[in-house]
Design an enzyme around this catalytic site. Structure first.
Site, PDB file in Angstrom:
ATOM      1  N   HIS A 147      56.730 -30.126  50.955  1.00 26.45           N
ATOM      2  CA  HIS A 147      56.648 -28.666  51.004  1.00 26.45           C
ATOM      3  C   HIS A 147      55.194 -28.196  50.933  1.00 26.45           C
ATOM      4  O   HIS A 147      54.915 -27.110  50.415  1.00 26.45           O
ATOM      5  CB  HIS A 147      57.477 -28.060  49.873  1.00 26.45           C
ATOM      6  N   LYS A 161      44.603 -34.748  31.052  1.00 33.03           N
ATOM      7  CA  LYS A 161      43.697 -35.643  30.350  1.00 33.03           C
ATOM      8  C   LYS A 161      42.503 -36.023  31.224  1.00 33.03           C
ATOM      9  O   LYS A 161      41.359 -36.044  30.775  1.00 33.03           O
ATOM     10  CB  LYS A 161      44.424 -36.924  29.906  1.00 33.03           C
ATOM     11  N   ARG A 173      34.755 -28.900  17.164  1.00 31.49           N
ATOM     12  CA  ARG A 173      35.180 -27.515  17.289  1.00 31.49           C
ATOM     13  C   ARG A 173      34.224 -26.696  18.151  1.00 31.49           C
ATOM     14  O   ARG A 173      34.534 -25.560  18.531  1.00 31.49           O
ATOM     15  CB  ARG A 173      35.288 -26.865  15.908  1.00 31.49           C
ATOM     16  N   LYS A 205      38.265 -28.125  20.175  1.00 30.93           N
ATOM     17  CA  LYS A 205      39.523 -28.724  19.743  1.00 30.93           C
ATOM     18  C   LYS A 205      40.582 -27.693  19.393  1.00 30.93           C
ATOM     19  O   LYS A 205      41.708 -27.760  19.854  1.00 30.93           O
ATOM     20  CB  LYS A 205      39.255 -29.615  18.521  1.00 30.93           C
ATOM     21  N   GLU A 210      40.143 -33.067  31.788  1.00 33.93           N
ATOM     22  CA  GLU A 210      39.470 -32.669  30.554  1.00 33.93           C
ATOM     23  C   GLU A 210      38.225 -33.511  30.282  1.00 33.93           C
ATOM     24  O   GLU A 210      37.180 -32.967  29.912  1.00 33.93           O
ATOM     25  CB  GLU A 210      40.421 -32.833  29.354  1.00 33.93           C
ATOM     26  N   CYS A 215      34.721 -22.264  16.735  1.00 31.78           N
ATOM     27  CA  CYS A 215      33.468 -22.783  16.202  1.00 31.78           C
ATOM     28  C   CYS A 215      33.772 -23.440  14.864  1.00 31.78           C
ATOM     29  O   CYS A 215      34.886 -23.358  14.357  1.00 31.78           O
ATOM     30  CB  CYS A 215      32.452 -21.666  16.012  1.00 31.78           C
ATOM     31  N   GLU A 224      50.620 -33.936  31.954  1.00 27.47           N
ATOM     32  CA  GLU A 224      49.741 -34.302  30.842  1.00 27.47           C
ATOM     33  C   GLU A 224      48.682 -35.312  31.280  1.00 27.47           C
ATOM     34  O   GLU A 224      47.514 -35.209  30.895  1.00 27.47           O
ATOM     35  CB  GLU A 224      50.562 -34.854  29.676  1.00 27.47           C
ATOM     36  N   TRP A 238      30.841 -22.829  19.775  1.00 33.20           N
ATOM     37  CA  TRP A 238      31.417 -22.852  21.123  1.00 33.20           C
ATOM     38  C   TRP A 238      31.309 -21.433  21.640  1.00 33.20           C
ATOM     39  O   TRP A 238      31.973 -20.534  21.144  1.00 33.20           O
ATOM     40  CB  TRP A 238      32.870 -23.320  21.077  1.00 33.20           C
ATOM     41  N   ASN A 261      33.525 -17.825  12.793  1.00 30.60           N
ATOM     42  CA  ASN A 261      34.415 -18.408  13.800  1.00 30.60           C
ATOM     43  C   ASN A 261      35.437 -17.355  14.158  1.00 30.60           C
ATOM     44  O   ASN A 261      36.163 -16.872  13.286  1.00 30.60           O
ATOM     45  CB  ASN A 261      35.106 -19.663  13.268  1.00 30.60           C
ATOM     46  N   GLY A 262      35.514 -16.998  15.442  1.00 32.65           N
ATOM     47  CA  GLY A 262      36.480 -15.993  15.870  1.00 32.65           C
ATOM     48  C   GLY A 262      35.840 -15.046  16.866  1.00 32.65           C
ATOM     49  O   GLY A 262      34.798 -15.314  17.457  1.00 32.65           O
TER      50      GLY A 262
END
Length: 611
Positions: free
Chosen positions: A505, A486, A27, A606, A489, A2, A482, A75, A101-102
């Protein structure tokens, strides 16, 4: 995960805090709120579910006046996004207000204890125990009450706390979550990130774990948990406020994709120079130390982990040292076997990633020498690692990482060359050849950015698909991982990345007419094998966008893929830096066409500062 912000001074607090929250919205952005100490000596709290804009509208209906306050953008972890679960949280008496935050890991135990003392809880959050606990210990000294409460809390936290009886201060405390204090002529600040403070000051202090800051309108005191004074040196932020603005781009992500040539150039500067030895400041390792290394671990999360997968190949080829790459959250719990003369490299854009920090500590405890690759000076990994390599990517605001990734690979290349130089594991002529190619990368990245039409056209044809697949071999497989991340996301399309050799396979069973496949073939030794893999999927009706080095003139790729993108030729080891850029752009165009919030994708934040 957050954003917290606080202000005390001569300005009106509400607009100042709202501005700071907008800059911290990357955030967390599912709810937000403010507590302001007004002229009537009352603490008023306004909070709501939704983006900062929703909070602005609510405050417009219920104006907040006052020059001291705290704010939060959330968040959600404990408790769904809702008005009541939003921060700030207050004690039942209304005399303590907290932003956090946490995660408080033992909140259920604390909650049960406080209920037994007569406290009432209204939310589903872990944070609500904090103002109640501070209220329980409060006897006229806010800093002391915060310290006593913190001694009972387990977990991570960056706190901003206000008390009705002490309208002249904000108390801040940090443990395992980032927090900075800023000073200016018009007042003082706290924030989760310096980006929130740049319009007002460039002079900041980074709080370390278990440090308190007592913030007044014209003073800041730093204290230990024992109440002793802590001396701290201010840090001047050198990048401008413009670096944290969109500068005419529609989205931060697009701006940051286009900043990559500069970010590459800045990260190379003074480290890679023609005819001179590779130089790395703050390496704190002698050539003898480097020659003694018997194994390297690369540990990171998300995009940084994918950079580490590229780094594994780079370091093994350059140094001959075996390298193991691990996801930080897996590394720390699997009981890694770390023997003598091991080097642990951790990669974190923010330098605050919780699992990566824990892995760093685990490695140090087991005797590994540690090296951190990060973008943020003063972050936790820079203080705890034995050596630091700074990537000079500049601020990265979009949640989906772009320029951080390419500069992390530049860092791993530079470390590989430096180690090879010390170990004499590569001929000096070969080192010079790679250095020369590295110095050409900014210009070649600009050339990649200049050819967007193929990507835009393919995105327009495929953005409504529910699934896409990425294929590659060797370093191309690492880049495919990657590229796949992207796209999922920011567009919410289901994507998977596979090694080309794994097609037969099982994976090829997923291919049917119209299936979208992104295929990378930049590695010269593996090109023919990748062409065969592409033909295997096109034969079954796949719609393929291919990526390779060079140009169309050779005719090798005629009829192989439905569309082709050519990146400028370079060394195979450097190809991931150029190959990832069009994958980022493709993801961006798809997400925009789908109407997604590119900079703030759902459910993501983030800086992941909690497990």
């Amino acid at each position: 995960m957050c954003g917290v912000v606080g202000y005390i001074g001569s300005r009106q607090a509400a607009p100042t805090l709202l501005d700071g929250l907008k800059r911290l919205e990357y955030r967390g952005y599912d709810s937000a709120g403010l507590t302001i100490f007004n002229e009537e000596q009352e603490m008023r709290t306004v909070k709501c579910k939704g983006r900062i804009g929703a909070l602005e509208e609510k405050i417009a209906d219920h104006p907040l006046s006052g020059t001291i306050g705290i704010g939060h953008t959330r968040w959600a972890t404990h408790g769904e996004p809702s008005d009541i679960n939003s921060h700030p949280h207050t004690s039942p008496s209304g005399r303590i207000s907290v932003v956090h935050n946490g995660i408080i890991e033992n909140y259920q135990h604390l909650k049960a204890y406080l209920i037994s003392k007569g406290y009432v809880f209204y939310t589903e959050t872990d944070t609500e125990v904090i103002p109640h606990l501070i209220d329980f210990y409060y006897h006229g000294d806010l800093a002391e009450a915060v310290t006593q409460a913190a001694s009972k809390m387990e977990g991570s936290y960056a706190l901003g706390v206000m008390a009705r009886e002490e309208p002249d201060k904000i108390v801040a405390l940090r443990k395992d979550s980032p927090l900075v204090a800023g000073v200016s002529a018009e007042g003082n600040f706290i924030a989760s990130d310096v980006s929130a403070l740049l319009p007002y000051t460039r002079t900041v202090y980074y709080l370390h774990d278990n440090e308190l800051a007592v913030i007044g309108a014209s003073s800041i005191r730093f204290l230990s948990m024992e109440g002793e004074s802590v001396a701290k040196e201010p840090v001047t932020i050198t990048w401008s406020v413009d670096a944290a603005e969109k500068s005419g781009y529609e989205h931060f992500m697009l701006k940051e994709i286009h900043e990559q040539p500069k970010a590459i150039r800045d990260t190379l500067a003074s480290r890679i120079m023609p005819g001179q030895p590779v130089a790395i400041e703050q390496i704190n390792m002698s050539p003898e130390d480097i020659r003694a290394i018997q194994k390297i671990f690369i540990v990171a999360c998300g995009t940084a982990y994918h950079a580490g997968v590229v780094g594994k190949t780079i370091l093994e080829k350059m140094t001959g040292i075996p390298v193991e790459t691990d996801i930080a959250s897996e590394f720390r719990y699997r009981g890694p076997i770390i023997q003598e003369n091991a080097l642990l490299i951790v990669i974190s854009q923010s330098g605050e990633t919780a699992d990566t920090l824990a892995a760093l500590r685990e490695g140090r405890k087991k005797g590994a020498r540690t090296l951190a690759i990060t973008n943020v000076m003063g972050s936790s990994v820079t203080r705890e690692a034995d050596s630091v390599f700074y990537t000079w990517a500049g601020p990265e605001i979009a949640v989906a990482s772009t320029k951080a990734y390419v500069t992390q690979i530049i860092a791993l290349l530079t470390i590989g060359l430096y180690f090879a130089q010390c170990k004499e594991s590569m001929a000096s002529e070969e080192i010079e050849r790679i250095k020369s190619e590295m110095l050409l990368l900014p210009g070649k990245a600009e050339a990649v950015l200049a050819q967007k039409e193929t990507l835009q056209k393919f995105a327009a044809e495929t953005f409504n698909h529910r699934d896409m697949f990425y294929l590659g071999r060797g370093l191309d497989y690492a880049v495919a991982m990657e590229g796949s991340l992207k796209l999922k996301e920011i567009s919410y399309i289901h994507t998977e990345s596979y090694a080309g050799g794994e097609l037969k396979h099982g994976t090829i069973a997923l291919i049917e007419k119209g299936t979208v496949v992104i295929a990378l073939a930049t590695q010269k030794a593996l090109r023919e094998k990748m062409i065969s893999n592409i033909k295997e999927v096109t034969t079954r009706g796949a719609n393929v966008l291919g990526f390779t080095m060079g140009n169309a003139e050779s005719g090798v790729w005629d009829g192989v893929a439905n569309a082709m993108f050519y990146i400028p030729a370079t060394e195979d080891l450097l190809a991931p830096i150029l190959a990832v850029i069009p994958l980022q752009l493709f993801s961006y165009y798809v997400a925009v066409l789908r109407g997604c919030d590119v900079d703030r994708p759902r459910n993501l934040a983030k800086s992941v500062t909690v497990e």
